[in-house]
Motif scaffolding. Structure first.
Motif, short mmCIF file in Angstrom:
data_model
loop_
_atom_site.label_atom_id
_atom_site.label_comp_id
_atom_site.label_asym_id
_atom_site.label_seq_id
_atom_site.Cartn_x
_atom_site.Cartn_y
_atom_site.Cartn_z
N HIS A 105 0.89 -1.37 0.15
CA HIS A 105 0.11 0.15 -0.02
C HIS A 105 0.98 1.20 0.16
CE1 HIS A 105 -3.00 2.95 0.93
NE2 HIS A 105 -4.05 1.97 0.87
N GLY A 106 0.95 1.96 -1.13
CA GLY A 106 1.70 3.23 -1.13
C GLY A 106 1.52 3.68 -2.62
N HIS A 107 2.38 4.79 -2.82
CA HIS A 107 2.31 5.32 -4.14
C HIS A 107 3.11 4.27 -5.13
CE1 HIS A 107 0.68 9.07 -3.00
NE2 HIS A 107 1.45 9.16 -1.87
N PHE A 108 2.56 4.08 -6.15
CA PHE A 108 3.04 2.98 -7.15
C PHE A 108 4.44 3.37 -7.37
CE2 PHE A 108 3.42 1.37 -11.43
CZ PHE A 108 2.72 0.19 -11.36
N VAL A 109 4.67 4.42 -8.04
CA VAL A 109 6.14 4.80 -8.69
C VAL A 109 7.18 4.51 -7.41
CG1 VAL A 109 7.75 6.38 -9.64
CG2 VAL A 109 5.42 6.16 -10.47
N GLU A 110 6.84 5.15 -6.05
CA GLU A 110 7.71 4.88 -5.02
C GLU A 110 7.90 3.63 -4.69
OE1 GLU A 110 6.20 7.77 -2.13
OE2 GLU A 110 6.33 9.54 -3.16
N THR A 111 6.67 2.84 -4.80
CA THR A 111 6.81 1.46 -4.32
C THR A 111 7.87 0.62 -5.23
OG1 THR A 111 4.83 1.48 -3.42
CG2 THR A 111 5.81 -0.70 -3.84
N LEU A 112 7.76 0.97 -6.49
CA LEU A 112 8.97 0.04 -7.44
C LEU A 112 10.11 0.87 -7.15
CD1 LEU A 112 6.55 0.39 -10.69
CD2 LEU A 112 6.87 -1.77 -8.97
N GLU A 136 -3.91 5.08 -25.25
CA GLU A 136 -2.69 5.78 -24.77
C GLU A 136 -2.05 4.96 -23.72
OE1 GLU A 136 -4.35 8.51 -21.25
OE2 GLU A 136 -5.04 9.26 -23.25
N ILE A 137 -0.91 5.42 -23.44
CA ILE A 137 -0.16 4.53 -22.25
C ILE A 137 -0.64 5.08 -20.95
CG2 ILE A 137 1.74 4.52 -23.81
CD1 ILE A 137 3.13 6.70 -22.11
N GLY A 138 -0.44 4.09 -20.10
CA GLY A 138 -0.91 4.35 -18.62
C GLY A 138 -0.27 5.55 -18.03
N GLY A 139 -1.03 6.09 -17.10
CA GLY A 139 -0.91 7.31 -16.49
C GLY A 139 0.62 7.31 -15.79
N ASN A 140 0.99 6.05 -15.11
CA ASN A 140 2.02 5.87 -14.41
C ASN A 140 3.07 5.42 -15.28
OD1 ASN A 140 1.27 6.31 -11.78
ND2 ASN A 140 0.33 4.52 -11.56
N LEU A 141 3.20 4.95 -16.28
CA LEU A 141 4.32 4.42 -17.08
C LEU A 141 5.41 5.53 -17.47
CD1 LEU A 141 5.62 1.99 -18.44
CD2 LEU A 141 4.30 2.35 -20.42
N GLU A 142 4.76 6.75 -17.60
CA GLU A 142 6.27 7.62 -18.14
C GLU A 142 6.69 7.87 -16.82
OE1 GLU A 142 5.53 10.74 -21.46
OE2 GLU A 142 3.57 10.55 -20.55
N SER A 147 11.78 7.48 -13.77
CA SER A 147 12.01 7.50 -12.40
C SER A 147 13.03 6.24 -11.94
CB SER A 147 10.99 7.59 -11.35
OG SER A 147 10.14 8.61 -11.68
N LEU A 148 12.76 5.14 -12.53
CA LEU A 148 13.51 3.98 -12.23
C LEU A 148 14.80 3.68 -13.11
CD1 LEU A 148 10.83 3.53 -10.73
CD2 LEU A 148 10.80 1.13 -11.58
N SER A 149 15.75 2.98 -12.52
CA SER A 149 16.99 2.75 -13.14
C SER A 149 17.19 1.44 -13.68
CB SER A 149 18.31 3.29 -12.45
OG SER A 149 18.36 2.58 -10.91
N CYS A 150 16.14 0.43 -13.16
CA CYS A 150 16.21 -1.02 -13.51
C CYS A 150 15.71 -1.31 -15.10
CB CYS A 150 15.50 -1.60 -12.55
SG CYS A 150 13.76 -1.27 -12.49
N ARG A 151 15.94 -2.47 -15.18
CA ARG A 151 15.61 -2.67 -16.75
C ARG A 151 14.01 -2.86 -16.75
NH1 ARG A 151 20.40 -7.14 -16.83
NH2 ARG A 151 22.13 -5.45 -16.34
N ILE A 152 13.30 -2.39 -17.80
CA ILE A 152 12.08 -2.63 -17.75
C ILE A 152 11.61 -3.02 -18.88
CG2 ILE A 152 9.78 -1.06 -17.48
CD1 ILE A 152 11.56 1.04 -16.24
N LEU A 281 13.39 -1.77 -22.26
CA LEU A 281 14.40 -0.71 -21.87
C LEU A 281 15.56 -1.06 -20.87
CD1 LEU A 281 11.94 2.49 -21.40
CD2 LEU A 281 13.20 1.83 -23.66
N MET A 282 16.70 -0.82 -21.46
CA MET A 282 17.97 -1.25 -20.79
C MET A 282 18.42 0.12 -20.16
SD MET A 282 18.34 -4.15 -21.16
CE MET A 282 19.98 -4.70 -20.75
N ARG A 283 18.20 0.38 -18.50
CA ARG A 283 18.32 1.40 -17.89
C ARG A 283 19.75 1.47 -17.12
NH1 ARG A 283 14.26 5.09 -17.81
NH2 ARG A 283 16.18 6.48 -17.32
N GLN A 284 20.37 0.31 -17.19
CA GLN A 284 21.65 0.11 -16.58
C GLN A 284 22.38 -1.07 -17.18
OE1 GLN A 284 20.90 -0.44 -12.42
NE2 GLN A 284 20.15 -2.66 -12.76
#
Length: 284
Positions: A105-112, A136-142, A147-152, A281-284
């Motif tokens: 339970h928390g903000h989606f992006v912060e939890t990830l 359209e793409i999901g509101g959280n996706l962008e 925000s994240l540095s992991c592979r997505i 997407l390769m973020r690292q």
């Protein structure tokens, strides 16, 4: 050891997320974690209406509001547990024997973001529950991407294991790092890779492509195809995917080339919206 995380919700893309995550976890031999987040922005833990209640409002209204909030949160929690239960059965049918489930339970992006240190690959649907019927793409996706540095791995509503994949390559330091990782990763072993460079048709670019091809072949990849195309990045990538019937696009998210400008600009949204195949997407 880092895990494969799959974002589970009640959207139409949930099944594709399960299928994609099951495929990834088995290819890289990592634990699959099915994650459901009760986003605070959608399911608040408490509604504070005291400032809106005027003089004379009875105290029991506040009690009723609190009771409604509690019921709403409880129903959301139970719905999430049911979604996870269905997801477990889905990934088991795909060959994952012991998936793990987590509910937060928390903000989606912060939890990830909090889970990044234990995430090898994050699998997420292109559209969430709030955008199931919207083109359209999901509101959280962008926000997740930025925000994240992991592979997505971002999947459209349908997923099937790719038989051929596209690796967007521009010979930048980031692209070389992505090439290094992909060449040694078990994720695409046995899957033919198409190297595509979008740029000027020059001897230098052709040579860089050939060197990248030899690097993949040196790591045991067979059926590697190197292509140099001129044109606008977005449309050229999408056209090539369609022409070659490719099942996934792999891209680095940093660099100093046209692909970097493409990824951090507004055309990112256009590619995600229009791509008929998943994008890694390769973020690292």
């Amino acid at each position: 050891m880092k895990n494969v995380f799959a974002c589970i919700d009640g959207s139409k893309a949930a099944e594709a997320v399960c299928d994609a995550a099951a495929w990834v976890s088995q290819r890289v031999d990592r634990q699959l974690v099915l994650l459901h987040v009760l986003d605070k922005s959608i399911y608040p833990t408490k509604t504070d209406m005291s400032g809106n209640l005027k003089l004379g409002t009875r105290e029991h209204l506040l009690d009723e509001l609190a009771e409604l909030d509690a019921k709403r949160s409880k129903l959301a929690l139970e719905a999430g547990k049911e979604q996870l239960k269905v997801a477990v059965e889905r990934v088991k049918s795909q060959g994952v024997e012991t998936p793990e489930t987590r509910q937060r339970h928390g903000h989606f992006v912060e939890t990830l973001a909090d889970l990044q240190e234990e995430t090898r690959i994050l699998v997420i649907g292109r559209q969430g529950e709030e955008h199931d019927n919207v083109d359209e793409i999901g509101g959280n996706l962008e926000s997740v991407i930025r925000s994240l540095s992991c592979r997505i791995l971002i999947t459209p509503p349908n997923f099937k294991p790719p038989e051929k994949v596209l690796l967007a390559y521009d010979a930048s330091e980031t692209a070389k790092k992505v090439l290094y990782i992909i060449s040694r990763s078990p994720l695409f072993k046995g899957v033919p890779i198409h190297l595509l460079m979008v740029g000027e048709k020059s001897d230098k670019n052709q040579q860089q492509l050939e060197e990248a091809k030899k690097q993949l072949e040196g790591e045991g990849h067979e059926g590697v195809v190197a292509a140099l195309k001129s044109g606008e990045v977005e449309s050229t990538l999408l056209s090539y995917v369609k022409e070659q019937e490719l099942g996934m696009v792999i891209m680095g998210a940093y660099g100093h080339s046209r692909i970097r400008q493409f990824l951090v600009g507004s055309t990112t949204t256009n590619l995600l919206r229009q791509s008929p195949v998943p994008i890694l997407l390769m973020r690292q």
